[in-house]
Design a protein around this motif. Structure first.
Motif, mmCIF file in Angstrom:
data_model
loop_
_atom_site.group_PDB
_atom_site.id
_atom_site.type_symbol
_atom_site.label_atom_id
_atom_site.label_comp_id
_atom_site.label_asym_id
_atom_site.label_seq_id
_atom_site.Cartn_x
_atom_site.Cartn_y
_atom_site.Cartn_z
ATOM 1 N N TRP A 291 7.277 7.017 75.061
ATOM 2 C CA TRP A 291 6.989 6.793 73.633
ATOM 3 C C TRP A 291 5.938 7.797 73.166
ATOM 4 N N VAL A 292 6.225 8.483 72.079
ATOM 5 C CA VAL A 292 5.261 9.407 71.489
ATOM 6 C C VAL A 292 4.630 8.704 70.283
ATOM 7 N N PRO A 293 3.369 8.288 70.376
ATOM 8 C CA PRO A 293 2.744 7.530 69.284
ATOM 9 C C PRO A 293 2.434 8.414 68.081
ATOM 10 N N GLY A 294 2.291 7.775 66.936
ATOM 11 C CA GLY A 294 1.914 8.500 65.723
ATOM 12 C C GLY A 294 2.829 8.167 64.565
ATOM 13 N N PRO A 295 2.356 8.376 63.325
ATOM 14 C CA PRO A 295 3.169 8.107 62.136
ATOM 15 C C PRO A 295 4.232 9.185 61.951
ATOM 16 N N THR A 296 5.287 8.836 61.238
ATOM 17 C CA THR A 296 6.338 9.799 60.940
ATOM 18 C C THR A 296 6.017 10.557 59.653
ATOM 19 N N LEU A 297 6.632 11.704 59.485
ATOM 20 C CA LEU A 297 6.453 12.483 58.260
ATOM 21 C C LEU A 297 6.945 11.686 57.059
ATOM 22 N N CYS A 298 8.011 10.928 57.254
ATOM 23 C CA CYS A 298 8.555 10.109 56.162
ATOM 24 C C CYS A 298 7.524 9.090 55.687
ATOM 25 N N ASP A 299 6.825 8.468 56.627
ATOM 26 C CA ASP A 299 5.832 7.458 56.264
ATOM 27 C C ASP A 299 4.588 8.067 55.619
ATOM 28 N N GLN A 300 4.216 9.262 56.068
ATOM 29 C CA GLN A 300 2.996 9.891 55.554
ATOM 30 C C GLN A 300 3.207 10.576 54.215
ATOM 31 N N GLY A 301 4.415 11.056 53.974
ATOM 32 C CA GLY A 301 4.673 11.822 52.766
ATOM 33 C C GLY A 301 4.673 13.313 53.061
ATOM 34 N N ALA A 302 5.616 14.019 52.469
ATOM 35 C CA ALA A 302 5.813 15.443 52.767
ATOM 36 C C ALA A 302 4.955 16.320 51.860
ATOM 37 N N THR A 303 3.681 16.456 52.185
ATOM 38 C CA THR A 303 2.801 17.361 51.445
ATOM 39 C C THR A 303 3.036 18.793 51.928
ATOM 40 N N PRO A 304 2.643 19.799 51.142
ATOM 41 C CA PRO A 304 2.795 21.191 51.599
ATOM 42 C C PRO A 304 2.113 21.450 52.944
ATOM 43 N N GLU A 305 0.956 20.859 53.151
ATOM 44 C CA GLU A 305 0.235 21.072 54.409
ATOM 45 C C GLU A 305 1.004 20.493 55.587
ATOM 46 N N ARG A 306 1.536 19.289 55.410
ATOM 47 C CA ARG A 306 2.283 18.658 56.497
ATOM 48 C C ARG A 306 3.599 19.388 56.760
ATOM 49 N N LEU A 307 4.243 19.861 55.699
ATOM 50 C CA LEU A 307 5.472 20.618 55.883
ATOM 51 C C LEU A 307 5.199 21.925 56.629
ATOM 52 N N CYS A 308 4.050 22.519 56.356
ATOM 53 C CA CYS A 308 3.665 23.747 57.053
ATOM 54 C C CYS A 308 3.467 23.471 58.544
ATOM 55 N N LEU A 309 2.792 22.365 58.862
ATOM 56 C CA LEU A 309 2.581 21.992 60.265
ATOM 57 C C LEU A 309 3.897 21.679 60.953
ATOM 58 N N ALA A 310 4.785 20.985 60.234
ATOM 59 C CA ALA A 310 6.096 20.659 60.808
ATOM 60 C C ALA A 310 6.892 21.933 61.082
ATOM 61 N N GLY A 311 6.848 22.860 60.135
ATOM 62 C CA GLY A 311 7.566 24.120 60.321
ATOM 63 C C GLY A 311 7.022 24.926 61.491
ATOM 64 N N ALA A 312 5.710 24.915 61.647
ATOM 65 C CA ALA A 312 5.097 25.633 62.766
ATOM 66 C C ALA A 312 5.517 25.023 64.098
ATOM 67 N N PHE A 313 5.554 23.695 64.146
ATOM 68 C CA PHE A 313 5.966 23.017 65.379
ATOM 69 C C PHE A 313 7.434 23.323 65.698
ATOM 70 N N LEU A 314 8.291 23.274 64.680
ATOM 71 C CA LEU A 314 9.701 23.570 64.900
ATOM 72 C C LEU A 314 9.899 25.021 65.339
ATOM 73 N N GLY A 315 9.064 25.909 64.827
ATOM 74 C CA GLY A 315 9.129 27.300 65.266
ATOM 75 C C GLY A 315 8.806 27.430 66.746
ATOM 76 N N LYS A 316 7.827 26.650 67.211
ATOM 77 C CA LYS A 316 7.473 26.670 68.636
ATOM 78 C C LYS A 316 8.611 26.098 69.485
ATOM 79 N N VAL A 317 9.242 25.046 68.972
ATOM 80 C CA VAL A 317 10.391 24.472 69.682
ATOM 81 C C VAL A 317 11.503 25.500 69.794
ATOM 82 N N ASP A 318 11.790 26.162 68.685
ATOM 83 C CA ASP A 318 12.846 27.174 68.664
ATOM 84 C C ASP A 318 12.555 28.298 69.658
ATOM 85 N N ALA A 319 11.318 28.756 69.677
ATOM 86 C CA ALA A 319 10.945 29.839 70.590
ATOM 87 C C ALA A 319 11.052 29.392 72.044
#
Length: 231
Positions: free
Chosen positions: A139-167
Protein backbone atom coordinates in the motif's frame (compact mmCIF):
# COMPACT_ATOMS: atom_id res chain seq x y z
CA UNK A 1 19.97 1.38 -25.62
CA UNK A 2 16.22 1.34 -26.11
CA UNK A 3 14.37 -1.91 -25.50
CA UNK A 4 12.86 -3.62 -28.56
CA UNK A 5 9.14 -2.98 -28.98
CA UNK A 6 6.43 -4.61 -31.01
CA UNK A 7 5.93 -2.72 -34.27
CA UNK A 8 3.05 -4.63 -35.86
CA UNK A 9 0.04 -2.54 -36.85
CA UNK A 10 -2.60 -5.23 -37.40
CA UNK A 11 -6.32 -4.86 -38.00
CA UNK A 12 -7.59 -6.39 -34.78
CA UNK A 13 -10.73 -4.40 -33.97
CA UNK A 14 -13.02 -7.49 -33.95
CA UNK A 15 -10.66 -9.17 -31.49
CA UNK A 16 -10.52 -6.03 -29.35
CA UNK A 17 -14.30 -5.71 -29.29
CA UNK A 18 -14.75 -9.36 -28.31
CA UNK A 19 -12.17 -9.06 -25.53
CA UNK A 20 -13.80 -5.94 -24.08
CA UNK A 21 -17.17 -7.71 -24.01
CA UNK A 22 -15.54 -10.68 -22.32
CA UNK A 23 -13.98 -8.36 -19.74
CA UNK A 24 -17.44 -7.10 -18.78
CA UNK A 25 -18.71 -10.67 -18.35
CA UNK A 26 -15.68 -11.82 -16.36
CA UNK A 27 -15.34 -8.88 -13.97
CA UNK A 28 -15.01 -10.36 -10.47
CA UNK A 29 -18.08 -9.91 -8.28
CA UNK A 30 -16.61 -10.38 -4.82
CA UNK A 31 -17.74 -9.00 -1.46
CA UNK A 32 -15.66 -8.10 1.56
CA UNK A 33 -16.25 -11.41 3.35
CA UNK A 34 -14.99 -13.47 0.41
CA UNK A 35 -12.10 -11.05 -0.05
CA UNK A 36 -11.08 -11.65 3.57
CA UNK A 37 -11.24 -15.41 2.98
CA UNK A 38 -9.07 -15.13 -0.13
CA UNK A 39 -6.52 -13.00 1.74
CA UNK A 40 -6.28 -15.71 4.39
CA UNK A 41 -6.13 -18.69 2.06
CA UNK A 42 -3.63 -17.29 -0.45
CA UNK A 43 -1.54 -14.91 1.65
CA UNK A 44 -1.96 -16.10 5.22
CA UNK A 45 -3.61 -12.88 6.45
CA UNK A 46 -5.83 -14.36 9.14
CA UNK A 47 -6.01 -11.40 11.55
CA UNK A 48 -7.68 -8.60 9.63
CA UNK A 49 -8.83 -5.33 11.17
CA UNK A 50 -10.63 -4.03 8.08
CA UNK A 51 -11.48 -4.91 4.47
CA UNK A 52 -12.78 -2.01 2.36
CA UNK A 53 -13.92 -2.20 -1.27
CA UNK A 54 -12.15 0.18 -3.68
CA UNK A 55 -13.09 1.46 -7.13
CA UNK A 56 -11.92 -0.49 -10.14
CA UNK A 57 -12.56 -0.50 -13.89
CA UNK A 58 -12.66 -4.22 -14.63
CA UNK A 59 -10.92 -5.84 -11.65
CA UNK A 60 -12.06 -6.02 -8.01
CA UNK A 61 -9.92 -4.21 -5.43
CA UNK A 62 -9.92 -4.05 -1.63
CA UNK A 63 -7.94 -2.15 0.98
CA UNK A 64 -6.89 -4.73 3.57
CA UNK A 65 -5.71 -3.71 7.03
CA UNK A 66 -4.23 -6.24 9.46
CA UNK A 67 -4.41 -6.23 13.25
CA UNK A 68 -0.67 -5.47 13.39
CA UNK A 69 -1.25 -2.23 11.39
CA UNK A 70 -0.06 -3.35 7.97
CA UNK A 71 -2.03 -2.22 4.92
CA UNK A 72 -2.27 -3.84 1.47
CA UNK A 73 -4.32 -3.75 -1.71
CA UNK A 74 -5.95 -7.06 -2.57
CA UNK A 75 -6.42 -7.08 -6.35
CA UNK A 76 -8.65 -9.72 -7.92
CA UNK A 77 -7.91 -9.57 -11.63
CA UNK A 78 -10.45 -9.69 -14.41
CA UNK A 79 -11.03 -13.16 -15.82
CA UNK A 80 -9.57 -12.21 -19.21
CA UNK A 81 -6.29 -10.96 -17.80
CA UNK A 82 -6.17 -13.87 -15.37
CA UNK A 83 -5.60 -16.19 -18.33
CA UNK A 84 -2.65 -14.07 -19.53
CA UNK A 85 0.02 -15.11 -17.04
CA UNK A 86 2.82 -13.50 -19.06
CA UNK A 87 1.05 -10.12 -18.79
CA UNK A 88 0.62 -10.48 -15.02
CA UNK A 89 4.29 -11.38 -14.64
CA UNK A 90 5.20 -8.32 -16.71
CA UNK A 91 3.21 -6.13 -14.31
CA UNK A 92 5.06 -7.60 -11.35
CA UNK A 93 8.45 -7.15 -13.02
CA UNK A 94 7.65 -3.57 -14.07
CA UNK A 95 6.75 -2.53 -10.51
CA UNK A 96 9.95 -4.09 -9.17
CA UNK A 97 11.95 -2.33 -11.89
CA UNK A 98 10.49 1.07 -10.98
CA UNK A 99 11.02 0.57 -7.25
CA UNK A 100 14.63 -0.43 -7.84
CA UNK A 101 15.11 2.99 -9.42
CA UNK A 102 13.64 4.89 -6.50
CA UNK A 103 10.12 5.29 -7.91
CA UNK A 104 7.58 4.25 -5.30
CA UNK A 105 4.76 2.06 -6.60
CA UNK A 106 2.78 -0.94 -5.28
CA UNK A 107 4.70 -4.23 -5.50
CA UNK A 108 3.40 -7.79 -5.33
CA UNK A 109 3.73 -9.58 -2.00
CA UNK A 110 4.38 -13.34 -2.15
CA UNK A 111 1.67 -15.92 -1.62
CA UNK A 112 2.05 -18.65 1.00
CA UNK A 113 3.68 -20.67 -1.81
CA UNK A 114 6.17 -17.85 -2.55
CA UNK A 115 4.50 -16.98 -5.87
CA UNK A 116 3.94 -13.36 -7.02
CA UNK A 117 0.20 -14.05 -7.28
CA UNK A 118 -2.25 -16.88 -6.82
CA UNK A 119 -5.55 -18.11 -8.25
CA UNK A 120 -8.92 -18.57 -6.58
CA UNK A 121 -12.36 -19.49 -7.90
CA UNK A 122 -14.61 -16.45 -7.49
CA UNK A 123 -18.00 -15.30 -8.82
CA UNK A 124 -17.96 -13.01 -11.87
CA UNK A 125 -20.47 -10.60 -13.42
CA UNK A 126 -21.93 -13.24 -15.78
CA UNK A 127 -23.17 -15.23 -12.79
CA UNK A 128 -20.60 -17.97 -13.30
CA UNK A 129 -17.40 -18.61 -11.36
CA UNK A 130 -13.87 -18.23 -12.67
CA UNK A 131 -10.37 -18.97 -11.40
CA UNK A 132 -9.06 -15.40 -11.22
CA UNK A 133 -5.52 -14.23 -10.54
CA UNK A 134 -5.14 -12.44 -7.21
CA UNK A 135 -2.32 -10.19 -6.03
CA UNK A 136 -1.57 -8.69 -2.66
CA UNK A 137 0.11 -5.35 -3.31
CA UNK A 138 2.02 -3.09 -0.95
CA UNK A 139 0.00 0.00 0.00
CA UNK A 140 1.34 3.42 -0.96
CA UNK A 141 -0.17 5.93 1.53
CA UNK A 142 -1.18 9.46 0.62
CA UNK A 143 -4.04 11.46 -0.92
CA UNK A 144 -4.89 11.20 -4.60
CA UNK A 145 -4.60 14.06 -7.08
CA UNK A 146 -8.35 13.83 -7.59
CA UNK A 147 -8.99 14.40 -3.89
CA UNK A 148 -6.49 17.25 -3.58
CA UNK A 149 -7.45 19.12 -6.72
CA UNK A 150 -5.40 19.62 -9.88
CA UNK A 151 -3.53 22.88 -9.26
CA UNK A 152 -0.76 23.95 -11.68
CA UNK A 153 1.86 23.10 -9.05
CA UNK A 154 0.50 19.61 -8.46
CA UNK A 155 0.16 18.97 -12.19
CA UNK A 156 3.79 20.01 -12.60
CA UNK A 157 4.86 17.54 -9.89
CA UNK A 158 2.74 14.80 -11.45
CA UNK A 159 4.26 15.46 -14.86
CA UNK A 160 7.77 15.35 -13.44
CA UNK A 161 7.07 12.03 -11.74
CA UNK A 162 5.59 10.55 -14.92
CA UNK A 163 8.66 11.73 -16.81
CA UNK A 164 10.85 9.80 -14.37
CA UNK A 165 8.67 6.72 -14.81
CA UNK A 166 8.93 7.02 -18.58
CA UNK A 167 12.71 7.37 -18.44
CA UNK A 168 13.04 4.40 -16.07
CA UNK A 169 10.97 2.19 -18.38
CA UNK A 170 13.30 2.86 -21.30
CA UNK A 171 15.52 0.15 -19.85
CA UNK A 172 12.66 -2.29 -19.17
CA UNK A 173 11.35 -5.04 -21.42
CA UNK A 174 9.35 -8.21 -20.86
CA UNK A 175 7.66 -10.75 -23.11
CA UNK A 176 4.32 -9.80 -21.55
CA UNK A 177 4.57 -6.32 -23.11
CA UNK A 178 4.51 -7.71 -26.64
CA UNK A 179 0.78 -8.13 -27.11
CA UNK A 180 -2.13 -6.59 -28.97
CA UNK A 181 -3.99 -4.16 -26.72
CA UNK A 182 -6.88 -1.78 -27.43
CA UNK A 183 -5.26 1.05 -25.45
CA UNK A 184 -1.98 0.82 -27.35
CA UNK A 185 -1.59 3.91 -29.55
CA UNK A 186 -0.08 1.70 -32.24
CA UNK A 187 -3.56 0.25 -32.82
CA UNK A 188 -5.31 3.64 -33.13
CA UNK A 189 -6.42 2.94 -36.70
CA UNK A 190 -8.21 -0.20 -35.51
CA UNK A 191 -10.74 2.00 -33.68
CA UNK A 192 -12.20 3.16 -37.02
CA UNK A 193 -14.95 0.48 -37.17
CA UNK A 194 -16.33 1.91 -33.92
CA UNK A 195 -17.16 5.25 -35.55
CA UNK A 196 -20.65 3.92 -36.24
CA UNK A 197 -21.31 3.87 -32.49
CA UNK A 198 -20.97 7.69 -32.26
CA UNK A 199 -24.40 9.23 -32.87
CA UNK A 200 -23.56 12.95 -32.68
CA UNK A 201 -22.19 14.21 -36.02
CA UNK A 202 -19.70 16.79 -34.61
CA UNK A 203 -18.11 14.22 -32.31
CA UNK A 204 -17.96 11.62 -35.08
CA UNK A 205 -16.29 14.11 -37.43
CA UNK A 206 -13.74 15.00 -34.74
CA UNK A 207 -12.81 11.37 -34.07
CA UNK A 208 -12.66 10.60 -37.79
CA UNK A 209 -10.34 13.57 -38.34
CA UNK A 210 -8.00 12.28 -35.63
CA UNK A 211 -7.97 8.80 -37.19
CA UNK A 212 -7.29 10.26 -40.64
CA UNK A 213 -4.41 12.36 -39.32
CA UNK A 214 -2.97 9.31 -37.57
CA UNK A 215 -3.12 7.26 -40.78
CA UNK A 216 -1.67 10.02 -42.95
CA UNK A 217 1.07 11.37 -40.69
CA UNK A 218 1.92 8.80 -38.03
CA UNK A 219 1.73 5.43 -39.77
CA UNK A 220 4.17 6.36 -42.57
CA UNK A 221 6.88 7.15 -39.99
CA UNK A 222 5.97 4.53 -37.37
CA UNK A 223 9.36 2.80 -37.46
CA UNK A 224 11.11 6.06 -36.51
CA UNK A 225 8.95 6.75 -33.46
CA UNK A 226 9.93 5.95 -29.90
CA UNK A 227 7.97 3.17 -28.20
CA UNK A 228 7.44 2.52 -24.53
CA UNK A 229 6.01 -0.03 -22.14
CA UNK A 230 2.21 -0.18 -21.88
CA UNK A 231 0.32 -2.19 -19.27
Amino acid sequence: PKSPRRSAFSAVSPQMSAEEEQRKRLKPNVGVLEAALVAKELFGLDRLAAVVALDSYDDCNFRVETSDQRTFTLKIHNGVESDQRHVLLAQVAMAEHLNSRGLCCPTAQPTKNSEPFGYHEVPVASGETKACAIKLLSWVPGPTLCDQGATPERLCLAGAFLGKVDAALDSFDHEGLHRVHAWDLQTTEDARPFLSAIEEAPQKELVEAVLNTFSQKVLPMKEKLRRGALM
